[in-house]
Design a protein around this motif. Structure first.
Motif, short mmCIF file in Angstrom:
data_model
loop_
_atom_site.label_atom_id
_atom_site.label_comp_id
_atom_site.label_asym_id
_atom_site.label_seq_id
_atom_site.Cartn_x
_atom_site.Cartn_y
_atom_site.Cartn_z
N MET A 139 1.41 -2.75 9.66
CA MET A 139 0.96 -3.41 8.50
C MET A 139 0.66 -2.28 7.50
O MET A 139 0.91 -2.24 6.23
CB MET A 139 -0.30 -4.05 8.81
CG MET A 139 -0.17 -5.58 9.30
SD MET A 139 1.14 -6.63 8.41
CE MET A 139 -0.08 -6.79 6.90
N ASP A 140 0.26 -1.13 8.11
CA ASP A 140 -0.14 0.02 7.16
C ASP A 140 1.23 0.66 6.37
O ASP A 140 1.30 1.04 5.43
CB ASP A 140 -0.79 1.22 7.93
CG ASP A 140 -2.16 1.22 8.35
OD1 ASP A 140 -2.63 0.23 7.83
OD2 ASP A 140 -2.59 1.69 9.29
N ARG A 141 2.21 0.76 7.24
CA ARG A 141 3.50 1.14 6.79
C ARG A 141 4.16 0.26 5.63
O ARG A 141 4.79 0.59 4.51
CB ARG A 141 4.65 1.50 7.90
CG ARG A 141 4.25 2.41 8.82
CD ARG A 141 4.51 3.98 8.14
NE ARG A 141 4.06 4.75 9.20
CZ ARG A 141 2.85 5.28 9.36
NH1 ARG A 141 1.98 4.94 8.24
NH2 ARG A 141 2.42 6.28 10.19
N LEU A 142 3.94 -1.13 6.01
CA LEU A 142 4.42 -2.07 5.17
C LEU A 142 3.76 -1.99 3.65
O LEU A 142 4.39 -1.77 2.38
CB LEU A 142 4.36 -3.48 5.55
CG LEU A 142 5.33 -3.87 6.78
CD1 LEU A 142 4.75 -5.38 7.15
CD2 LEU A 142 6.81 -3.91 6.33
N VAL A 143 2.38 -1.74 3.66
CA VAL A 143 1.44 -1.67 2.58
C VAL A 143 1.92 -0.38 1.80
O VAL A 143 2.02 -0.39 0.61
CB VAL A 143 0.25 -1.88 2.86
CG1 VAL A 143 -0.75 -1.64 1.82
CG2 VAL A 143 -0.15 -3.23 3.28
N GLU A 144 2.32 0.58 2.54
CA GLU A 144 2.42 1.91 1.94
C GLU A 144 3.96 1.96 1.24
O GLU A 144 3.94 2.87 0.36
CB GLU A 144 2.34 3.15 3.11
CG GLU A 144 1.15 3.41 3.47
CD GLU A 144 1.07 4.20 4.97
OE1 GLU A 144 2.24 4.62 5.12
OE2 GLU A 144 0.05 4.55 5.49
N SER A 145 4.60 1.24 1.66
CA SER A 145 6.01 0.95 1.04
C SER A 145 6.23 0.32 -0.19
O SER A 145 7.03 0.06 -1.10
CB SER A 145 6.95 0.37 2.08
OG SER A 145 6.97 1.37 3.31
N MET A 146 5.06 -0.37 -0.53
CA MET A 146 5.12 -1.17 -1.66
C MET A 146 4.79 -0.54 -3.02
O MET A 146 4.04 0.34 -3.03
CB MET A 146 3.76 -2.49 -1.66
CG MET A 146 4.17 -3.42 -0.39
SD MET A 146 2.62 -4.47 -0.25
CE MET A 146 2.78 -5.34 -1.84
N SER A 147 5.50 -0.98 -4.15
CA SER A 147 5.07 -0.37 -5.43
C SER A 147 3.88 -0.79 -5.98
O SER A 147 3.44 -1.90 -5.40
CB SER A 147 6.30 -0.60 -6.44
OG SER A 147 6.20 -2.05 -6.74
N ALA A 148 3.15 -0.28 -7.01
CA ALA A 148 1.86 -0.69 -7.55
C ALA A 148 2.07 -2.16 -7.88
O ALA A 148 1.23 -2.78 -7.71
CB ALA A 148 1.33 0.17 -8.53
#
Length: 206
Positions: A126-135
């Motif tokens: 989940m951390d990786r998914l959220v880190e991969s999102m643009s603002a």
């Protein structure tokens, strides 16, 4: 263990399905999901299909810049005639686990469909998914959510579902998102069940 069981499941599941019939039905399914959730992607958008499997939503995306990530991609290509990366020239296929994937640039849209249940470390994934999102990016995630907390407790104490090592209620999955600064804006029950309901959640940053 879940990933080892996953490839065996795919071989068994697809053994009686021709590639043409399976891919036709799968594409129709993804288009139906997108219509139901009113998902429209602009041309040129950066998209991640996380845990894509052999026929993920990448199969119906046309005009976007798509990365498709799955730890079993090489085995799918070797063992399943239903998956041929050359059929999708606009997709960059990356053999990697969600927990270890590092995006080169943030994505406008991330799809993690029927995949987060299978990872080894759900918090890290989940951390990786959220880190991969643009603002201003959007995350679409689908999950099998326990309907009854009592059964959830039993499944956690006696892990009999090897394909789904993580057992959460809908509220539990939403908490995984909100704890990382996301707001859930859409909830779609795609398939009701006796033990699990299959949901699609849309989330973005608050």
């Amino acid at each position: 263990m879940a990933q080892a069981a996953e490839i065996r499941w795919w071989r068994s599941y697809l053994s009686g399905k021709t590639p043409e019939d399976y891919l036709r039905d799968k594409k129709a399914y993804w288009r139906r999901v997108m219509r139901e959730a009113e998902i429209v992607l602009p041309p040129g958008a950066g998209v991640l299909d996380a845990g894509c499997g052999p026929a993920g939503i990448f199969t119906v995306l046309d005009g976007q810049e798509v990365d498709a990530v799955d730890p079993l991609l090489e085995r799918y290509a070797e063992e399943l005639p239903h998956f041929n990366p050359a059929d999708y020239p606009r997709v960059d296929f990356i053999t990697e686990s969600l927990e270890n994937y590092r995006a080169a640039a943030p994505y406008d849209y991330i799809f993690c469909l029927n995949a987060i249940n299978h990872v080894a470390d759900i918090d890290r994934a989940m951390d990786r998914l959220v880190e991969s999102m643009s603002a201003d990016g959007t995350l679409w995630i689908s999950i099998d959510a326990h309907r009854h907390p009592g059964l959830q407790w039993i499944f956690r104490k006696i892990p009999a579902d090897i394909l789904h090592p993580h057992q959460y209620t809908l509220a539990g999955y939403e908490e995984l998102l909100t704890a990382r600064g996301l707001q859930v804006f859409g909830r779609y029950k795609l398939k009701p069940g006796r033990i699990f309901d299959y949901y699609l959640l849309g989330a973005h940053f608050r």
